[in-house]
Design a protein around this motif. Structure first.
Motif, PDB file in Angstrom:
ATOM      1  N   ASN A 112      18.277 -35.715  18.037  1.00 18.21           N
ATOM      2  CA  ASN A 112      18.882 -36.526  19.094  1.00 18.21           C
ATOM      3  C   ASN A 112      20.378 -36.686  18.855  1.00 18.21           C
ATOM      4  O   ASN A 112      20.810 -37.021  17.747  1.00 18.21           O
ATOM      5  N   VAL A 113      21.178 -36.485  19.893  1.00 18.66           N
ATOM      6  CA  VAL A 113      22.629 -36.638  19.764  1.00 18.66           C
ATOM      7  C   VAL A 113      23.257 -36.743  21.150  1.00 18.66           C
ATOM      8  O   VAL A 113      22.710 -36.243  22.136  1.00 18.66           O
ATOM      9  N   THR A 114      24.405 -37.407  21.216  1.00 21.05           N
ATOM     10  CA  THR A 114      25.238 -37.441  22.415  1.00 21.05           C
ATOM     11  C   THR A 114      26.590 -36.828  22.082  1.00 21.05           C
ATOM     12  O   THR A 114      27.196 -37.179  21.070  1.00 21.05           O
ATOM     13  N   ILE A 115      27.053 -35.911  22.910  1.00 23.46           N
ATOM     14  CA  ILE A 115      28.390 -35.326  22.765  1.00 23.46           C
ATOM     15  C   ILE A 115      29.191 -35.763  23.973  1.00 23.46           C
ATOM     16  O   ILE A 115      28.887 -35.382  25.104  1.00 23.46           O
ATOM     17  N   ASP A 116      30.211 -36.587  23.738  1.00 29.23           N
ATOM     18  CA  ASP A 116      30.986 -37.194  24.819  1.00 29.23           C
ATOM     19  C   ASP A 116      32.429 -36.707  24.748  1.00 29.23           C
ATOM     20  O   ASP A 116      33.166 -37.034  23.819  1.00 29.23           O
ATOM     21  N   GLY A 117      32.827 -35.930  25.768  1.00 27.25           N
ATOM     22  CA  GLY A 117      34.177 -35.366  25.788  1.00 27.25           C
ATOM     23  C   GLY A 117      35.175 -36.157  26.604  1.00 27.25           C
ATOM     24  O   GLY A 117      36.175 -35.601  27.064  1.00 27.25           O
ATOM     25  N   SER A 118      34.946 -37.434  26.784  1.00 26.48           N
ATOM     26  CA  SER A 118      35.866 -38.273  27.557  1.00 26.48           C
ATOM     27  C   SER A 118      37.239 -38.308  26.903  1.00 26.48           C
ATOM     28  O   SER A 118      37.362 -38.482  25.695  1.00 26.48           O
ATOM     29  N   ARG A 119      38.289 -38.164  27.724  1.00 25.97           N
ATOM     30  CA  ARG A 119      39.660 -38.312  27.239  1.00 25.97           C
ATOM     31  C   ARG A 119      40.544 -38.657  28.425  1.00 25.97           C
ATOM     32  O   ARG A 119      40.189 -38.417  29.582  1.00 25.97           O
ATOM     33  N   ALA A 120      41.718 -39.202  28.140  1.00 29.40           N
ATOM     34  CA  ALA A 120      42.609 -39.684  29.197  1.00 29.40           C
ATOM     35  C   ALA A 120      43.016 -38.580  30.164  1.00 29.40           C
ATOM     36  O   ALA A 120      43.114 -38.789  31.363  1.00 29.40           O
ATOM     37  N   GLY A 121      43.250 -37.367  29.654  1.00 31.63           N
ATOM     38  CA  GLY A 121      43.730 -36.281  30.499  1.00 31.63           C
ATOM     39  C   GLY A 121      42.638 -35.471  31.163  1.00 31.63           C
ATOM     40  O   GLY A 121      42.918 -34.478  31.821  1.00 31.63           O
ATOM     41  N   GLY A 122      41.386 -35.869  31.016  1.00 29.51           N
ATOM     42  CA  GLY A 122      40.280 -35.105  31.583  1.00 29.51           C
ATOM     43  C   GLY A 122      39.300 -34.719  30.496  1.00 29.51           C
ATOM     44  O   GLY A 122      39.455 -35.077  29.332  1.00 29.51           O
ATOM     45  N   ASN A 123      38.273 -33.972  30.884  1.00 33.28           N
ATOM     46  CA  ASN A 123      37.239 -33.592  29.932  1.00 33.28           C
ATOM     47  C   ASN A 123      37.754 -32.688  28.818  1.00 33.28           C
ATOM     48  O   ASN A 123      38.684 -31.900  29.012  1.00 33.28           O
ATOM     49  N   ILE A 124      37.123 -32.787  27.662  1.00 34.43           N
ATOM     50  CA  ILE A 124      37.324 -31.812  26.603  1.00 34.43           C
ATOM     51  C   ILE A 124      36.776 -30.468  27.082  1.00 34.43           C
ATOM     52  O   ILE A 124      35.724 -30.401  27.721  1.00 34.43           O
ATOM     53  N   THR A 125      37.496 -29.376  26.774  1.00 35.69           N
ATOM     54  CA  THR A 125      37.007 -28.032  27.070  1.00 35.69           C
ATOM     55  C   THR A 125      36.538 -27.380  25.781  1.00 35.69           C
ATOM     56  O   THR A 125      37.273 -27.332  24.796  1.00 35.69           O
ATOM     57  N   ILE A 126      35.303 -26.900  25.801  1.00 33.32           N
ATOM     58  CA  ILE A 126      34.742 -26.187  24.659  1.00 33.32           C
ATOM     59  C   ILE A 126      34.655 -24.708  25.033  1.00 33.32           C
ATOM     60  O   ILE A 126      33.957 -24.335  25.984  1.00 33.32           O
ATOM     61  N   TYR A 127      35.382 -23.856  24.305  1.00 33.22           N
ATOM     62  CA  TYR A 127      35.372 -22.418  24.554  1.00 33.22           C
ATOM     63  C   TYR A 127      34.378 -21.734  23.608  1.00 33.22           C
ATOM     64  O   TYR A 127      34.430 -21.943  22.399  1.00 33.22           O
ATOM     65  N   VAL A 128      33.500 -20.940  24.190  1.00 36.50           N
ATOM     66  CA  VAL A 128      32.554 -20.151  23.394  1.00 36.50           C
ATOM     67  C   VAL A 128      33.098 -18.731  23.324  1.00 36.50           C
ATOM     68  O   VAL A 128      33.292 -18.084  24.356  1.00 36.50           O
ATOM     69  N   THR A 129      33.345 -18.225  22.107  1.00 35.25           N
ATOM     70  CA  THR A 129      34.069 -16.958  21.977  1.00 35.25           C
ATOM     71  C   THR A 129      33.258 -15.847  21.308  1.00 35.25           C
ATOM     72  O   THR A 129      33.786 -14.760  21.108  1.00 35.25           O
ATOM     73  N   GLY A 130      32.013 -16.085  20.965  1.00 36.25           N
ATOM     74  CA  GLY A 130      31.224 -15.062  20.277  1.00 36.25           C
ATOM     75  C   GLY A 130      30.033 -14.598  21.081  1.00 36.25           C
ATOM     76  O   GLY A 130      29.757 -15.090  22.186  1.00 36.25           O
ATOM     77  N   ASP A 131      29.304 -13.641  20.516  1.00 39.77           N
ATOM     78  CA  ASP A 131      28.132 -13.078  21.175  1.00 39.77           C
ATOM     79  C   ASP A 131      26.908 -13.941  20.860  1.00 39.77           C
ATOM     80  O   ASP A 131      25.976 -13.518  20.172  1.00 39.77           O
ATOM     81  N   PHE A 132      26.934 -15.162  21.352  1.00 40.22           N
ATOM     82  CA  PHE A 132      25.854 -16.113  21.127  1.00 40.22           C
ATOM     83  C   PHE A 132      25.992 -17.248  22.128  1.00 40.22           C
ATOM     84  O   PHE A 132      27.036 -17.394  22.768  1.00 40.22           O
ATOM     85  N   SER A 133      24.950 -18.041  22.265  1.00 39.71           N
ATOM     86  CA  SER A 133      25.045 -19.254  23.075  1.00 39.71           C
ATOM     87  C   SER A 133      25.915 -20.269  22.339  1.00 39.71           C
ATOM     88  O   SER A 133      25.868 -20.367  21.101  1.00 39.71           O
ATOM     89  N   GLY A 134      26.687 -21.034  23.097  1.00 38.11           N
ATOM     90  CA  GLY A 134      27.489 -22.064  22.449  1.00 38.11           C
ATOM     91  C   GLY A 134      26.618 -23.072  21.721  1.00 38.11           C
ATOM     92  O   GLY A 134      26.837 -23.387  20.549  1.00 38.11           O
ATOM     93  N   PHE A 135      25.603 -23.578  22.425  1.00 37.00           N
ATOM     94  CA  PHE A 135      24.660 -24.536  21.854  1.00 37.00           C
ATOM     95  C   PHE A 135      23.248 -23.994  21.998  1.00 37.00           C
ATOM     96  O   PHE A 135      22.862 -23.529  23.078  1.00 37.00           O
ATOM     97  N   THR A 136      22.485 -24.055  20.928  1.00 35.29           N
ATOM     98  CA  THR A 136      21.070 -23.711  20.971  1.00 35.29           C
ATOM     99  C   THR A 136      20.283 -24.957  20.617  1.00 35.29           C
ATOM    100  O   THR A 136      20.350 -25.449  19.482  1.00 35.29           O
ATOM    101  N   ILE A 137      19.582 -25.504  21.597  1.00 34.23           N
ATOM    102  CA  ILE A 137      18.859 -26.761  21.410  1.00 34.23           C
ATOM    103  C   ILE A 137      17.405 -26.462  21.114  1.00 34.23           C
ATOM    104  O   ILE A 137      16.711 -25.815  21.902  1.00 34.23           O
ATOM    105  N   THR A 138      16.953 -26.919  19.952  1.00 35.54           N
ATOM    106  CA  THR A 138      15.572 -26.730  19.532  1.00 35.54           C
ATOM    107  C   THR A 138      15.015 -28.095  19.120  1.00 35.54           C
ATOM    108  O   THR A 138      15.597 -29.121  19.411  1.00 35.54           O
ATOM    109  N   GLY A 139      13.894 -28.093  18.440  1.00 38.00           N
ATOM    110  CA  GLY A 139      13.335 -29.354  17.963  1.00 38.00           C
ATOM    111  C   GLY A 139      12.213 -29.847  18.857  1.00 38.00           C
ATOM    112  O   GLY A 139      11.982 -29.326  19.957  1.00 38.00           O
ATOM    113  N   GLU A 140      11.514 -30.863  18.373  1.00 36.34           N
ATOM    114  CA  GLU A 140      10.346 -31.407  19.064  1.00 36.34           C
ATOM    115  C   GLU A 140      10.636 -32.808  19.578  1.00 36.34           C
ATOM    116  O   GLU A 140      10.996 -33.705  18.811  1.00 36.34           O
TER     117      GLU A 140
END
Length: 217
Positions: A112-140
């Motif tokens: 369980n986790v929350t990722i919050d990109g709030s900032r004064a100038g707008g959202n945080i941008t996350i760039y994915v630059t490799g041959d993979f998914s940026g986030f892989t969500i697993t678990g039960e």
């Protein structure tokens, strides 16, 4: 939880002196004497901790996806710390950060986790630059909240996996039957070119709730 340590007058998150080693777990979220979270990193052989190793583990201060020994807290560091906590933690970003890169390998989220990109100038941008998914969500039975983020594949020539930004493969809790849930609020996923199933988001299982979000290009 008691710590035998003193607080620096300059940096309240910095411990100086000896810290009782049995009270500190390496690379886990801890709490200092004023209730602030930090990530413990062991220095020396007898439990002495340098101030560099005592930081707010859940605030990202470094844009690059650094591995090995490094200064500051990457998104990868913060995620590791959050998933090691007993409660659902929220990852935020320091005021000087506007963009973050995922370049080493996918970020695996298995709790369980929350990722919050709030900032004064707008959202945080996350760039994915490799041959993979940026986030892989697993678990039960996990719940993952993504809030106020832009996840961008502009620097990715194309990935062979499914879901360039997020692959959601969480399963139900075998004991309670509770499904894994991905909540996305005010999130933009854009500029992904994948060869697998799904463009920016591939949901293989679980429940996905999307609110005020965009999937572009």
């Amino acid at each position: 939880m008691a710590y035998s340590a003193t607080l620096s007058a300059v940096d309240l998150h910095g411990f100086y002196g000896e810290v009782s080693s049995e009270n500190l777990v390496e690379n886990k979220v801890q709490y200092d004497q004023i209730g602030q979270k930090f990530l413990s990193e062991k220095y020396g052989a007898v439990g002495a901790y340098a101030s560099r190793g005592v930081v707010n583990a859940l605030v990202v201060t470094v844009s690059e996806d650094l591995t090995g020994e490094h200064e500051g807290t990457t998104l990868r560091d913060a995620l590791s710390a959050a998933l090691g906590a007993a409660t659902t933690e929220t990852i935020t970003f320091s005021a000087g950060i506007s963009e973050v890169y995922i370049s080493a390998e996918t970020l695996t989220v298995n709790g369980n986790v929350t990722i919050d990109g709030s900032r004064a100038g707008g959202n945080i941008t996350i760039y994915v630059t490799g041959d993979f998914s940026g986030f892989t969500i697993t678990g039960e039975g996990v719940t993952v909240n993504m809030v106020n983020l832009t996840i961008d594949g502009s620097f990715n020539a194309g990935t062979s996996v499914s879901g360039g930004a997020v692959t959601f493969a969480g399963t139900a809790d075998p004991e309670t039957g509770a499904a894994s849930v991905l909540n996305m609020k005010n999130v933009t996923i854009q500029n992904f070119n994948v060869k697998g199933t799904g463009g920016g988001l591939y949901a293989r299982s679980g429940i996905v709730n999307v609110e005020r979000s965009f999937f572009l290009n």
